[in-house]
Design an enzyme around this catalytic site. Structure first.
Site, PDB file in Angstrom:
ATOM      1  CG  ASP A  11      -1.912   0.944   1.406  1.00 23.00           C
ATOM      2  OD1 ASP A  11      -2.337   1.303   0.794  1.00 23.00           O
ATOM      3  OD2 ASP A  11      -2.376   1.333   1.894  1.00 23.00           O
ATOM      4  CG  ASP A  62       0.126   7.752  -3.125  1.00 23.98           C
ATOM      5  OD1 ASP A  62       0.367   8.374  -3.934  1.00 23.98           O
ATOM      6  OD2 ASP A  62       0.093   7.909  -1.808  1.00 23.98           O
ATOM      7  CD  GLU A  91      -3.983   8.651  -4.048  1.00 24.47           C
ATOM      8  OE1 GLU A  91      -3.746   7.169  -3.028  1.00 24.47           O
ATOM      9  OE2 GLU A  91      -3.734   9.530  -2.879  1.00 24.47           O
ATOM     10  CG  HIS A 134      -4.333   8.333   4.095  1.00 22.04           C
ATOM     11  ND1 HIS A 134      -3.938   8.648   3.392  1.00 22.04           N
ATOM     12  CD2 HIS A 134      -5.142   6.573   3.639  1.00 22.04           C
ATOM     13  CE1 HIS A 134      -3.821   8.469   1.888  1.00 22.04           C
ATOM     14  NE2 HIS A 134      -5.004   7.338   2.487  1.00 22.04           N
ATOM     15  N   GLY A 135      -6.966   8.439   8.136  1.00 25.05           N
ATOM     16  CA  GLY A 135      -7.246   8.668   9.820  1.00 25.05           C
ATOM     17  C   GLY A 135      -8.677   9.124  10.286  1.00 25.05           C
ATOM     18  CG  HIS A 187      -6.735   4.967  -0.893  1.00 28.25           C
ATOM     19  ND1 HIS A 187      -5.371   4.309  -0.498  1.00 28.25           N
ATOM     20  CD2 HIS A 187      -6.309   4.431  -2.163  1.00 28.25           C
ATOM     21  CE1 HIS A 187      -4.563   3.714  -1.551  1.00 28.25           C
ATOM     22  NE2 HIS A 187      -5.100   3.737  -2.216  1.00 28.25           N
ATOM     23  N   GLY A 192     -10.828   4.399   4.445  1.00 27.49           N
ATOM     24  CA  GLY A 192     -11.992   4.060   4.734  1.00 27.49           C
ATOM     25  C   GLY A 192     -12.713   4.525   6.414  1.00 27.49           C
ATOM     26  CB  SER A 193     -10.886   4.694   9.134  1.00 31.55           C
ATOM     27  OG  SER A 193      -9.707   3.567   9.448  1.00 31.55           O
TER      28      SER A 193
HETATM   29  P1  13P Z   1      -7.718   4.977   6.813  1.00 33.22           P
HETATM   30  O1  13P Z   1      -6.803   4.837   8.031  1.00 33.22           O
HETATM   31  O2  13P Z   1      -8.103   6.645   7.033  1.00 33.22           O
HETATM   32  O3  13P Z   1      -8.430   3.747   7.192  1.00 33.22           O
HETATM   33  O4  13P Z   1      -7.113   4.712   5.490  1.00 33.22           O
HETATM   34  C1  13P Z   1      -6.064   3.900   5.172  1.00 33.22           C
HETATM   35  C2  13P Z   1      -5.852   3.646   3.584  1.00 33.22           C
HETATM   36  O5  13P Z   1      -6.260   4.424   2.983  1.00 33.22           O
HETATM   37  C3  13P Z   1      -4.642   3.076   3.358  1.00 33.22           C
HETATM   38  O6  13P Z   1      -4.279   2.663   2.474  1.00 33.22           O
END
Ligand code: 13P
Length: 277
Positions: free
Chosen positions: A79, A101, A131, A175-176, A203, A205-206
């Site tokens: 990743d 990336d 990306e 991210h995060g 990307h 997804g959290s």
């Molecule tokens: P999150 O940490 O926000 O879930 O993102 C993970 C991600 O996109 C890894 O490539």
């Protein structure tokens, strides 16, 4: 382990495959146990920092060991490889998938480097993700304060000129975790989906509400990346052990709870992504 192209085949029918970012053996075991329990293919994703910390051989062999006890398809994916060195190393070491990336670079340079990755990957029969557009937030210890949403026309050019098999887009996630609710640009996602034929990746997804994730999948997202929520589940598992018994010192009890936390979170995400076989 199968390629990204193989594991994402069929996602146009309205589901997405989870990309779960792992760090060590308990993460890998938790993800694979969840995949087995929910009967869903999964992408086991690793970034450069854990690769450097644990060593590429330890992590690859951990995934290979997990695969022996697994009846569902697995894909081992690098990743956010942001330099050619790490991407080529993972290809040569036996990863079944890589993401290059170059989103931090001007588009011409991103295209030139991505083409090199596509060429190298083809020698090994694998199909890379790349990306276009930038996500804010912290990933793999690197902070990005800039955000740039993917332009649909540029996305088409990027895919056509590089020959990538899978495209990561920026449509409002980060991210995060988020302050407040993230606003996804679904119109932009629709426009990209219309212009580009390859599978698309969300990307960050959290912390994205379930209804937004479902809508993104309905529009055409094939892969959803989850990292931060797994870190929290892992840590909460450990905290729970010490809340119950502050004197607990057995590694299997402590790490076992972390693994259980990962497993439960991954099962929850598989249900949301509708990837059960
Ligand atoms: P999150 O940490 O926000 O879930 O993102 C993970 C991600 O996109 C890894 O490539």
């Amino acid at each position: 382990m199968i390629t990204l192209k193989e594991i994402l085949a069929g996602t146009e029918k309205g589901y997405a495959i989870g990309n779960f970012n792992v760090h060590n053996m308990e993460y890998v075991q938790g993800v694979v146990e969840a995949a087995e329990a929910a009967q869903s293919p999964v992408i086991i994703a690793i970034t450069e920092r854990p690769l450097k910390y644990y060593g590429i051989d330890y992590l690859i062999n951990t995934v290979k060991a997990a695969e022996k006890n697994c009846s569902v398809p697995l894909c081992l994916h690098l990743d956010h490889g942001d330099n050619l060195d790490i991407v080529f190393k993972c290809i040569e070491a036996g990863f079944s998938s890589v993401m290059y990336d170059g989103s931090h670079l001007p588009i011409e340079e991103n295209i030139a480097n991505t083409k090199k990755v596509v060429e190298k990957a083809a020698e090994y029969g694998i199909y890379p993700e790349a990306e276009l557009g930038k996500l804010q937030g912290i990933e793999d210890g690197k902070e990005s304060t800039e955000s740039a949403l993917t332009d649909p026309e540029e996305a088409k050019r990027f895919v056509d000129e590089t020959g990538i098999a899978v495209l990561a887009v920026a449509v409002g996630t980060a991210h995060g975790f988020y302050d407040g609710e993230p606003k996804l640009d679904f119109e932009r996602l629709k426009a990209i989906r219309e212009k580009v034929e390859v599978p698309l990746v969300l990307h960050g997804g959290s912390g994205v509400p379930a209804k937004s994730v479902k809508k993104a999948i309905d529009i055409g997202i094939s892969k959803v990346n989850v990292g931060t929520e797994l870190k929290v589940a892992f840590n909460q598992g450990i905290k729970g052990v010490w809340e119950e018994n502050p004197d607990e010192i057995e590694c299997t009890a402590i790490m076992g709870a972390a693994r259980e936390g990962i497993k439960n979170k991954v099962i929850e995400k598989i249900d949301l992504f509708r990837s059960n076989l």
